[in-house]
Design a protein around this motif. Structure first.
Motif, PDB file in Angstrom:
ATOM      1  N   ALA A 144     127.932  87.545   3.803  1.00 16.68           N
ATOM      2  CA  ALA A 144     126.891  87.487   2.662  1.00 16.68           C
ATOM      3  C   ALA A 144     125.493  87.942   3.169  1.00 16.68           C
ATOM      4  O   ALA A 144     124.843  88.384   2.407  1.00 16.68           O
ATOM      5  N   ARG A 145     125.179  87.535   4.225  1.00 14.88           N
ATOM      6  CA  ARG A 145     123.762  88.017   4.936  1.00 14.88           C
ATOM      7  C   ARG A 145     123.699  89.363   4.935  1.00 14.88           C
ATOM      8  O   ARG A 145     122.698  90.172   4.399  1.00 14.88           O
ATOM      9  N   LYS A 146     124.792  90.090   5.427  1.00  8.52           N
ATOM     10  CA  LYS A 146     124.702  91.431   5.474  1.00  8.52           C
ATOM     11  C   LYS A 146     124.594  92.373   4.141  1.00  8.52           C
ATOM     12  O   LYS A 146     124.031  93.427   4.145  1.00  8.52           O
ATOM     13  N   GLU A 147     125.401  91.724   3.166  1.00 13.37           N
ATOM     14  CA  GLU A 147     125.550  92.260   1.834  1.00 13.37           C
ATOM     15  C   GLU A 147     124.318  91.473   1.040  1.00 13.37           C
ATOM     16  O   GLU A 147     124.149  92.170  -0.262  1.00 13.37           O
ATOM     17  N   ASN A 148     123.401  90.933   1.689  1.00 10.53           N
ATOM     18  CA  ASN A 148     122.351  90.463   0.765  1.00 10.53           C
ATOM     19  C   ASN A 148     123.066  89.740  -0.589  1.00 10.53           C
ATOM     20  O   ASN A 148     122.406  89.725  -1.754  1.00 10.53           O
ATOM     21  N   LYS A 149     123.902  88.805  -0.334  1.00 11.39           N
ATOM     22  CA  LYS A 149     124.612  88.195  -1.346  1.00 11.39           C
ATOM     23  C   LYS A 149     124.565  86.498  -1.066  1.00 11.39           C
ATOM     24  O   LYS A 149     124.049  86.206   0.149  1.00 11.39           O
ATOM     25  N   THR A 150     124.713  85.587  -2.104  1.00 15.31           N
ATOM     26  CA  THR A 150     124.762  84.226  -1.919  1.00 15.31           C
ATOM     27  C   THR A 150     126.335  83.800  -1.888  1.00 15.31           C
ATOM     28  O   THR A 150     127.101  84.134  -2.730  1.00 15.31           O
ATOM     29  N   ILE A 151     126.617  83.018  -0.894  1.00 14.14           N
ATOM     30  CA  ILE A 151     128.029  82.372  -1.010  1.00 14.14           C
ATOM     31  C   ILE A 151     127.947  81.191  -0.883  1.00 14.14           C
ATOM     32  O   ILE A 151     126.984  80.578  -0.106  1.00 14.14           O
ATOM     33  N   LYS A 152     128.349  80.281  -1.882  1.00 16.01           N
ATOM     34  CA  LYS A 152     128.579  78.734  -1.810  1.00 16.01           C
ATOM     35  C   LYS A 152     129.783  78.106  -1.284  1.00 16.01           C
ATOM     36  O   LYS A 152     130.768  78.927  -1.825  1.00 16.01           O
ATOM     37  N   LYS A 153     129.720  77.182  -0.366  1.00 17.68           N
ATOM     38  CA  LYS A 153     131.132  76.580   0.017  1.00 17.68           C
ATOM     39  C   LYS A 153     130.824  74.942  -0.122  1.00 17.68           C
ATOM     40  O   LYS A 153     129.830  74.383   0.191  1.00 17.68           O
ATOM     41  N   TYR A 154     131.871  74.582  -0.830  1.00 17.17           N
ATOM     42  CA  TYR A 154     132.057  73.187  -1.235  1.00 17.17           C
ATOM     43  C   TYR A 154     133.325  72.543  -0.453  1.00 17.17           C
ATOM     44  O   TYR A 154     134.488  73.417  -0.495  1.00 17.17           O
ATOM     45  N   VAL A 155     133.558  71.295  -0.411  1.00 17.49           N
ATOM     46  CA  VAL A 155     134.762  70.628   0.040  1.00 17.49           C
ATOM     47  C   VAL A 155     135.035  69.805  -1.401  1.00 17.49           C
ATOM     48  O   VAL A 155     134.179  69.161  -2.110  1.00 17.49           O
ATOM     49  N   PHE A 156     136.326  69.981  -1.855  1.00 14.40           N
ATOM     50  CA  PHE A 156     136.901  69.341  -3.117  1.00 14.40           C
ATOM     51  C   PHE A 156     138.099  68.595  -2.571  1.00 14.40           C
ATOM     52  O   PHE A 156     138.940  69.099  -2.275  1.00 14.40           O
ATOM     53  N   THR A 157     137.749  67.307  -2.715  1.00 12.01           N
ATOM     54  CA  THR A 157     138.813  66.319  -2.055  1.00 12.01           C
ATOM     55  C   THR A 157     139.157  65.163  -2.863  1.00 12.01           C
ATOM     56  O   THR A 157     138.331  64.631  -3.841  1.00 12.01           O
ATOM     57  N   THR A 215     136.535  68.108  16.791  1.00 18.62           N
ATOM     58  CA  THR A 215     135.832  69.464  16.244  1.00 18.62           C
ATOM     59  C   THR A 215     136.634  70.637  16.129  1.00 18.62           C
ATOM     60  O   THR A 215     137.399  70.971  16.832  1.00 18.62           O
ATOM     61  N   ASN A 216     136.466  71.085  14.992  1.00 16.11           N
ATOM     62  CA  ASN A 216     137.537  72.200  14.283  1.00 16.11           C
ATOM     63  C   ASN A 216     136.555  73.453  14.726  1.00 16.11           C
ATOM     64  O   ASN A 216     136.044  74.155  13.600  1.00 16.11           O
ATOM     65  N   ALA A 217     136.616  74.114  15.897  1.00 17.53           N
ATOM     66  CA  ALA A 217     135.767  75.112  15.975  1.00 17.53           C
ATOM     67  C   ALA A 217     136.223  76.610  15.332  1.00 17.53           C
ATOM     68  O   ALA A 217     135.463  77.389  14.885  1.00 17.53           O
ATOM     69  N   ASP A 218     137.750  76.643  15.006  1.00 20.79           N
ATOM     70  CA  ASP A 218     138.071  77.744  14.344  1.00 20.79           C
ATOM     71  C   ASP A 218     137.586  77.526  12.889  1.00 20.79           C
ATOM     72  O   ASP A 218     137.396  78.954  12.267  1.00 20.79           O
ATOM     73  N   ALA A 219     137.696  76.520  12.209  1.00 24.54           N
ATOM     74  CA  ALA A 219     137.170  76.277  10.911  1.00 24.54           C
ATOM     75  C   ALA A 219     135.612  76.647  10.757  1.00 24.54           C
ATOM     76  O   ALA A 219     135.113  77.378   9.938  1.00 24.54           O
ATOM     77  N   ARG A 220     134.947  76.088  11.898  1.00 23.80           N
ATOM     78  CA  ARG A 220     133.819  76.459  11.610  1.00 23.80           C
ATOM     79  C   ARG A 220     133.199  78.024  11.780  1.00 23.80           C
ATOM     80  O   ARG A 220     132.384  78.554  11.249  1.00 23.80           O
ATOM     81  N   ALA A 259     133.200  64.371  11.913  1.00 19.93           N
ATOM     82  CA  ALA A 259     133.981  64.301  13.082  1.00 19.93           C
ATOM     83  C   ALA A 259     134.487  65.514  13.409  1.00 19.93           C
ATOM     84  O   ALA A 259     134.624  66.099  14.436  1.00 19.93           O
ATOM     85  N   LEU A 260     134.661  66.469  12.346  1.00 23.43           N
ATOM     86  CA  LEU A 260     135.337  67.919  12.332  1.00 23.43           C
ATOM     87  C   LEU A 260     134.366  68.855  12.959  1.00 23.43           C
ATOM     88  O   LEU A 260     134.571  69.845  13.253  1.00 23.43           O
ATOM     89  N   GLY A 261     132.889  68.271  12.706  1.00 23.50           N
ATOM     90  CA  GLY A 261     131.911  69.150  13.331  1.00 23.50           C
ATOM     91  C   GLY A 261     131.725  70.246  11.998  1.00 23.50           C
ATOM     92  O   GLY A 261     130.952  71.321  12.365  1.00 23.50           O
ATOM     93  N   LEU A 262     131.736  69.945  10.680  1.00 20.85           N
ATOM     94  CA  LEU A 262     131.726  71.007   9.706  1.00 20.85           C
ATOM     95  C   LEU A 262     130.919  70.444   8.620  1.00 20.85           C
ATOM     96  O   LEU A 262     130.792  71.214   7.642  1.00 20.85           O
ATOM     97  N   LEU A 263     130.190  69.334   8.936  1.00 18.24           N
ATOM     98  CA  LEU A 263     129.632  68.491   7.632  1.00 18.24           C
ATOM     99  C   LEU A 263     128.381  69.658   7.297  1.00 18.24           C
ATOM    100  O   LEU A 263     127.884  69.808   5.945  1.00 18.24           O
ATOM    101  N   GLN A 264     127.572  70.267   8.191  1.00 17.72           N
ATOM    102  CA  GLN A 264     126.474  71.212   7.727  1.00 17.72           C
ATOM    103  C   GLN A 264     127.043  72.332   7.575  1.00 17.72           C
ATOM    104  O   GLN A 264     126.051  73.316   7.147  1.00 17.72           O
TER     105      GLN A 264
END
Length: 260
Positions: free
Chosen positions: A132-145, A117-122, A158-163
């Motif tokens: 984004a919530r504070k500013e009422n914006k939308t931020i999208k996050k993707y993995v590109f590999t 688990t990568n708690a720092d990245a999480r 395994a890294l605890g980041l899938l969700q």
């Protein structure tokens, strides 16, 4: 009695008075985050990448007829440097045919044996969501590999980041191309529907960042041994930002408009 030189201070803004605006911050205009996987969302030095490469060489011995791992490595290296993905190095570079599903299953192995688990990245990704919530914006996050999506998802789990991500893009989407090809970036952009000018890309490969920058993407180099392995560039490219790792503090330092 008040002095004639004193000036009273208004307690509220009056109509027509200018409203003080917050100073712009780096990242204010970004609404899409692209993250590489290997060497970016975990340290390349932790042993998983080395284990994957060892399995590649053994696959070449067991399935493709190479005499031993040394012979396999010698054939692989120049093609990998050219194509930047082992699958393409073996197929396009060496002209070898094999079952792609078996290749990915064997060479990526079980990431849970090494990745934790990568708690720092999480926490960093959660900071972007909170901003984004504070500013009422939308931020999208993707993995590109350059890895296949199935195996990438296994690593992220395994890294605890899938969700933490809205999607994962890899070899299946890119088909016969891969990073740093501009075609690979455009395929992902077309599927996800984002604007390159409003996108930040986090990556440990300088060659991949250099390609992204030509498209107008904000580039963030995640320091690792990968840049040393790739060698010195002579084209003048410099990433927009450099971080030591994907942590909340480092993300906020370079892109406070996203993670602050």
């Amino acid at each position: 009695r008040e002095s004639s030189s004193s000036v009273s201070t208004p307690r509220c803004r009056r109509r027509g008075w200018p409203v003080e605006m917050a100073a712009p911050q780096p990242g204010d205009d970004i609404d899409t985050l692209l993250f590489d996987l290997d060497g970016t969302l975990y340290a390349i030095e932790n042993g998983y990448e080395d284990a994957c490469r060892a399995r590649v060489f053994q696959f070449m011995v067991d399935e493709l007829g190479f005499a031993d791992a040394d012979a396999a490595k010698a054939a692989w290296r120049p093609q990998f440097q050219k194509y930047n993905q082992t699958l393409r190095a073996l197929r396009a570079g060496l002209g070898l045919a094999f079952d792609e599903t078996k290749y990915w299953t064997v060479t990526r192995g079980d990431p849970k044996e090494v990745l934790k688990t990568n708690a720092d990245a999480r926490d960093a990704l959660a900071a972007a969501d909170e901003r984004a919530r504070k500013e009422n914006k939308t931020i999208k996050k993707y993995v590109f590999t350059n890895c296949a999506e199935k195996q990438a998802c296994e690593s992220l789990e395994a890294l605890g980041l899938l969700q933490c991500f809205d999607g994962v893009f890899g070899a299946d989407v890119m088909e016969d191309t891969c990073k740093p090809s501009l075609e690979a970036f455009r395929k992902v952009q077309q599927v996800a529907g984002f604007d390159f000018a409003r996108c930040a890309f986090f990556e440990d490969s300088v060659k991949n960042l250099a390609a992204a920058k030509t498209l107008g993407v904000t580039t963030v180099l995640v320091s690792s041994a990968t840049a040393t392995e790739e060698g010195v560039r002579n084209d003048g490219f410099e990433p927009d930002h450099v971080v030591s790792a994907v942590t909340a503090a480092e993300m906020k330092r370079v892109l406070p408009g996203v993670f602050g």
